[in-house]
Design an enzyme around this catalytic site. Structure first.
Site, mmCIF file in Angstrom:
data_model
loop_
_atom_site.group_PDB
_atom_site.id
_atom_site.type_symbol
_atom_site.label_atom_id
_atom_site.label_comp_id
_atom_site.label_asym_id
_atom_site.label_seq_id
_atom_site.Cartn_x
_atom_site.Cartn_y
_atom_site.Cartn_z
ATOM 1 N N HIS A 157 -5.194 5.189 3.150
ATOM 2 C CA HIS A 157 -3.926 5.547 3.778
ATOM 3 C C HIS A 157 -4.120 6.701 4.764
ATOM 4 C CE1 HIS A 157 -1.491 2.860 1.481
ATOM 5 N NE2 HIS A 157 -1.738 3.436 0.313
ATOM 6 N N CYS A 218 -4.506 3.646 9.036
ATOM 7 C CA CYS A 218 -3.410 3.345 9.960
ATOM 8 C C CYS A 218 -3.363 4.359 11.098
ATOM 9 C CB CYS A 218 -2.078 3.336 9.226
ATOM 10 S SG CYS A 218 -1.911 1.982 8.037
#
Length: 380
Positions: A157, A218
């Site tokens: 993440h 991301c």
């Protein structure tokens, strides 16, 4: 005495020479309510700032505690590396190939020593949502294990808890993988932003994939929704060594900065007390504030008592009045008083902030749906 004459009020009557006493004006009630409302609004703004700062920074402080828990639960990587012992990297022999772990199993660690030598994250097998939400990096099961010929790829993440630090990687920086038995050292060669449909970046056709590494996360940083973009880091294999031989030079204690040493000592204290870092910091700040403010009250209580007798509905005013210091006097004394009370206020707010990071913020993130949790698996 005529009807138009009035008996003078001795509290307001001015003496001919300008002396005499005047009645103190009573604070209007609307001023009381204004102070109360403004104080409450400022406190709520501070609490919102505490929550946001925890989501994007504070939560990272307690990661090591969760990593230790996961390490013990996995029955692997329990032995802590000796950072005072530097090994010699094997760059000639073919590296040993790690066996394939079960899905969801924790089997290694990733280090970014050129970014932060005190930073490390566990590696889990798999990249599904449940695995990535556990904490750390997930290994793409379609890619090879470290040491094997091919592309070894990890995902994480874009939060402080996981792979946010990979944004700072530059060409030439080291990426180090540790398993229960071996070290694998890679060197970053390139970073790039691609789309989520560019799955070739984790295939054996990616740059330097002959025996390379790929990190994915991301983009842009701290996004709460999937933008369809990914930040990619590629690297090439440099060498390997046995864990029992020590640590790679980039992780050695002698290479640590003052900040990294302080962070390492803080983590050690956290482990010894069996308390997350934010809890340790909260207790330290609270103890310092109690001692210093107690001494200030003993020294300046006579000057502080009149301040406490003044009426105020503002919670901020009462928080400031908790901080003792010399009151009144000339400019120099007022400046000293301001400095003393400012330091005491900072300590008190620091203790409250760390306490909220430790106990309140995780609960709020898991309870209120509109608060984005920096890492679902790390809450609590």
């Amino acid at each position: 005495m005529t009807a138009t004459q009035r008996i003078p009020d001795p509290m307001t009557q001015s003496h001919p020479n300008g002396g005499g006493r005047r009645r103190h004006a009573r604070t209007p009630r609307r001023t009381d309510f204004t102070g109360l409302i403004s104080g409450v609004c400022l406190l709520l703004a501070w609490l919102c700032g505490v929550q946001l700062s925890w989501q994007y920074y504070g939560a990272d402080l307690d990661v090591e505690t969760q990593v230790r828990t996961a390490r013990v639960a996995s029955h692997k990587l329990v032995k802590k590396e000796d950072r005072d012992r530097v090994l010699k990297l094997n760059t000639t022999d073919a590296p040993p190939v790690e066996g394939r772990p079960a899905h969801g199993e924790m089997w290694g660690y990733v280090y970014l020593p050129d970014i932060d030598r005190s930073w490390s994250r566990p590696i889990w097998e798999g990249t599904d949502e449940n695995t990535l939400n556990t904490l750390g990096a997930g290994h793409y099961e379609s890619t090879v294990m470290p040491g094997a010929v091919g592309n070894f790829a990890l995902a994480g993440h874009d939060t402080a808890n996981d792979f946010a630090k990979t944004y700072g990687i530059r060409a030439g920086d080291q990426i180090i993988i540790r398993t229960p038995e071996h070290w694998y050292v890679y060197e970053a060669t390139e970073t790039r932003v691609v789309t989520s449909s560019d799955t070739w970046v984790v295939s054996d056709n990616a740059p330097r994939a002959q025996r390379g590494i790929t990190l994915t996360t991301c983009w842009p940083m701290f996004t709460t929704v999937d933008t369809g973009q990914r930040f990619i880091t590629w690297g090439r294999f440099v060498g390997w060594a046995d864990v029992g031989d020590g640590v790679p030079e980039a992780l050695a204690a002698s290479r640590m900065t003052t900040v990294e040493r302080a962070s390492s000592r803080l983590q050690t204290t956290s482990k010894d007390l069996n308390l997350p870092v934010t809890g340790v910091l909260s207790l330290c700040a609270l103890a310092a504030w109690l001692v210093l403010d107690g001494l200030a009250w003993l020294a300046f209580r006579r000057r502080m008592i009149p301040l406490w007798r003044r009426r105020s509905w503002s919670p901020l005013t009462w928080l400031i009045r908790l901080q003792a210091g010399p009151a009144g006097g000339g400019r120099a004394l007022k400046a000293v008083s301001f400095l003393i009370r400012l330091i005491l206020l900072a300590l008190m707010l620091a203790a409250a902030t760390f306490a909220l990071w430790r106990w309140a913020c995780p609960w709020l993130a898991s309870t209120l749906p509109f608060l984005d949790t920096p890492h679902p698996g790390a809450v609590g």
